[in-house]
Design a protein around this motif. Sequence first.
Motif, PDB file in Angstrom:
ATOM      1  N   LEU A 224      -1.407  41.722  64.763  1.00  0.00           N
ATOM      2  CA  LEU A 224      -2.016  42.493  63.687  1.00  0.00           C
ATOM      3  C   LEU A 224      -1.710  41.886  62.316  1.00  0.00           C
ATOM      4  CD1 LEU A 224      -1.558  46.190  64.857  1.00  0.00           C
ATOM      5  CD2 LEU A 224      -3.700  45.141  64.115  1.00  0.00           C
ATOM      6  N   LEU A 225      -0.463  41.441  62.141  1.00  0.00           N
ATOM      7  CA  LEU A 225      -0.081  40.851  60.863  1.00  0.00           C
ATOM      8  C   LEU A 225      -0.861  39.570  60.595  1.00  0.00           C
ATOM      9  CD1 LEU A 225       1.629  40.679  58.321  1.00  0.00           C
ATOM     10  CD2 LEU A 225       3.422  39.557  59.673  1.00  0.00           C
ATOM     11  N   LEU A 226      -1.016  38.721  61.597  1.00  0.00           N
ATOM     12  CA  LEU A 226      -1.758  37.475  61.420  1.00  0.00           C
ATOM     13  C   LEU A 226      -3.201  37.768  61.056  1.00  0.00           C
ATOM     14  CD1 LEU A 226      -0.429  35.283  64.374  1.00  0.00           C
ATOM     15  CD2 LEU A 226       0.387  35.373  62.018  1.00  0.00           C
ATOM     16  N   PHE A 227      -3.822  38.705  61.774  1.00  0.00           N
ATOM     17  CA  PHE A 227      -5.216  39.030  61.489  1.00  0.00           C
ATOM     18  C   PHE A 227      -5.358  39.655  60.102  1.00  0.00           C
ATOM     19  CE2 PHE A 227      -8.930  41.820  61.563  1.00  0.00           C
ATOM     20  CZ  PHE A 227      -9.913  40.920  61.941  1.00  0.00           C
ATOM     21  N   TYR A 228      -4.463  40.571  59.778  1.00  0.00           N
ATOM     22  CA  TYR A 228      -4.490  41.239  58.472  1.00  0.00           C
ATOM     23  C   TYR A 228      -4.329  40.225  57.335  1.00  0.00           C
ATOM     24  CZ  TYR A 228      -2.579  43.910  54.524  1.00  0.00           C
ATOM     25  OH  TYR A 228      -2.317  44.426  53.281  1.00  0.00           O
ATOM     26  N   THR A 229      -3.383  39.302  57.494  1.00  0.00           N
ATOM     27  CA  THR A 229      -3.107  38.316  56.444  1.00  0.00           C
ATOM     28  C   THR A 229      -4.249  37.327  56.284  1.00  0.00           C
ATOM     29  OG1 THR A 229      -0.728  38.480  56.883  1.00  0.00           O
ATOM     30  CG2 THR A 229      -1.484  36.568  55.628  1.00  0.00           C
ATOM     31  N   LEU A 230      -4.699  36.755  57.389  1.00  0.00           N
ATOM     32  CA  LEU A 230      -5.732  35.723  57.314  1.00  0.00           C
ATOM     33  C   LEU A 230      -7.109  36.285  56.994  1.00  0.00           C
ATOM     34  CD1 LEU A 230      -4.665  33.318  60.207  1.00  0.00           C
ATOM     35  CD2 LEU A 230      -3.972  33.328  57.809  1.00  0.00           C
ATOM     36  N   SER A 231      -7.216  37.627  56.995  1.00  0.00           N
ATOM     37  CA  SER A 231      -8.475  38.272  56.612  1.00  0.00           C
ATOM     38  C   SER A 231      -8.540  38.573  55.117  1.00  0.00           C
ATOM     39  CB  SER A 231      -8.678  39.574  57.404  1.00  0.00           C
ATOM     40  OG  SER A 231      -8.816  39.300  58.782  1.00  0.00           O
ATOM     41  N   GLN A 232      -7.472  38.232  54.392  1.00  0.00           N
ATOM     42  CA  GLN A 232      -7.497  38.412  52.945  1.00  0.00           C
ATOM     43  C   GLN A 232      -8.468  37.396  52.326  1.00  0.00           C
ATOM     44  OE1 GLN A 232      -5.762  41.058  51.629  1.00  0.00           O
ATOM     45  NE2 GLN A 232      -5.317  41.410  53.794  1.00  0.00           N
ATOM     46  N   PRO A 233      -9.158  37.778  51.244  1.00  0.00           N
ATOM     47  CA  PRO A 233     -10.232  36.929  50.678  1.00  0.00           C
ATOM     48  C   PRO A 233      -9.830  35.478  50.416  1.00  0.00           C
ATOM     49  CG  PRO A 233     -10.268  39.085  49.650  1.00  0.00           C
ATOM     50  CD  PRO A 233      -9.048  39.064  50.526  1.00  0.00           C
ATOM     51  N   ASN A 234      -8.620  35.267  49.876  1.00  0.00           N
ATOM     52  CA  ASN A 234      -8.236  33.883  49.554  1.00  0.00           C
ATOM     53  C   ASN A 234      -8.050  33.029  50.798  1.00  0.00           C
ATOM     54  OD1 ASN A 234      -6.092  35.658  49.963  1.00  0.00           O
ATOM     55  ND2 ASN A 234      -4.625  34.378  48.874  1.00  0.00           N
ATOM     56  N   GLY A 239     -10.621  29.101  54.933  1.00  0.00           N
ATOM     57  CA  GLY A 239     -11.059  28.789  56.295  1.00  0.00           C
ATOM     58  C   GLY A 239     -10.053  29.142  57.366  1.00  0.00           C
ATOM     59  N   LEU A 240      -8.990  29.854  57.007  1.00  0.00           N
ATOM     60  CA  LEU A 240      -7.931  30.142  57.971  1.00  0.00           C
ATOM     61  C   LEU A 240      -8.257  31.301  58.902  1.00  0.00           C
ATOM     62  CD1 LEU A 240      -4.766  29.762  55.703  1.00  0.00           C
ATOM     63  CD2 LEU A 240      -5.603  28.154  57.424  1.00  0.00           C
ATOM     64  N   ASN A 241      -9.142  32.199  58.467  1.00  0.00           N
ATOM     65  CA  ASN A 241      -9.435  33.363  59.303  1.00  0.00           C
ATOM     66  C   ASN A 241     -10.168  32.981  60.586  1.00  0.00           C
ATOM     67  OD1 ASN A 241     -11.785  32.774  57.622  1.00  0.00           O
ATOM     68  ND2 ASN A 241     -12.671  34.630  58.501  1.00  0.00           N
ATOM     69  N   ASP A 242     -10.730  31.777  60.637  1.00  0.00           N
ATOM     70  CA  ASP A 242     -11.413  31.322  61.847  1.00  0.00           C
ATOM     71  C   ASP A 242     -10.460  31.057  63.005  1.00  0.00           C
ATOM     72  OD1 ASP A 242     -13.823  31.467  60.603  1.00  0.00           O
ATOM     73  OD2 ASP A 242     -13.991  29.331  60.158  1.00  0.00           O
ATOM     74  N   PHE A 243      -9.160  31.105  62.734  1.00  0.00           N
ATOM     75  CA  PHE A 243      -8.182  30.835  63.783  1.00  0.00           C
ATOM     76  C   PHE A 243      -7.946  32.041  64.694  1.00  0.00           C
ATOM     77  CE2 PHE A 243      -5.970  26.945  62.035  1.00  0.00           C
ATOM     78  CZ  PHE A 243      -6.097  26.225  63.199  1.00  0.00           C
ATOM     79  N   ILE A 244      -7.934  33.247  64.123  1.00  0.00           N
ATOM     80  CA  ILE A 244      -7.480  34.420  64.859  1.00  0.00           C
ATOM     81  C   ILE A 244      -8.642  35.295  65.275  1.00  0.00           C
ATOM     82  CG2 ILE A 244      -5.956  36.424  64.812  1.00  0.00           C
ATOM     83  CD1 ILE A 244      -4.511  33.753  64.543  1.00  0.00           C
ATOM     84  N   GLU A 245      -8.819  35.469  66.582  1.00  0.00           N
ATOM     85  CA  GLU A 245      -9.813  36.404  67.100  1.00  0.00           C
ATOM     86  C   GLU A 245      -9.116  37.738  67.343  1.00  0.00           C
ATOM     87  OE1 GLU A 245     -12.925  36.991  70.829  1.00  0.00           O
ATOM     88  OE2 GLU A 245     -11.725  35.155  70.674  1.00  0.00           O
TER      89      GLU A 245
END
Length: 265
Positions: A224-234, A239-245
């Motif tokens: 949850l923390l990884l998804f929450y963090t990498l979903s932040q706008p910056n 391009g980091l949010n493409d890592f976590i499904e």
Amino acid sequence: MITKQQIDNYIDKIPPAPEALRETIALLRVGELAKASKVAKEDKALSRYLKVLVNKPIFGFRDEVSDVSQIFGILGVTRSQQAVYNYMISLLSPAKWSFFSLNKVTFYNLQADLSGNWQKILNHLEIEDKEVLSSITLLPASIIVSEALFCEKKDDVELLRSVSDIDLNTILKRLCDMDLFDICERIAKKWEMDESISSIIQASSGVKPSDDEEIDKLGKWMHLLLFYTLSQPNYIEAGLNDFIEFKIEYVEDIYEEFSQVMEIS
């Protein structure tokens, strides 16, 4: 195909640790906080890093903290070890990012965001464990390795992304038969972390749950923390949010609790 030996060659560069840094980590591992801070002072770059890191808003200190002994005293052994791991990773961070739209500041902020919120989670769970706290530093380290791998095979990566809507973790798996979490595990072994850390990391993928209830619970919180963090706008922009499904079915039993801890409205 990128071979495991090539990956190991990248990982072998983690961390490029000076003697003072290695001694600091060794002393923190045995709980020698005062001795560790004395040695850490010898590394001026480490001292500067610690000062900037702990004065980030996420750490919540009202007055500026500047002295290394004071920093270590406030952080305690567990968080001091985590901070030094973060510094070790920053030494490996590329001067110029080519694949991900990152720079020194955004990568630094990523480390601080993950570290600060993981500490908040562990406080909530009443877990005090140096290795578990430091486990969150493995993700930024693996992103650095992934940057190097993707840059080496940039044409192949772009081709795969152009023909189908495919996430970066799947591409990484196709290129080298290892995903982001496998790379984290290999780094954990290099750093001689406890085997349980590798299990937590793998569980945090959302697709490799652990039979150990406590490890699986930590894996859910980290997912949850990884998804929450990498979903932040910056980080989306980087391009980091493409890592976590996001695997909602894996974490639905703690999602509301996580939202409360993170103060998500």
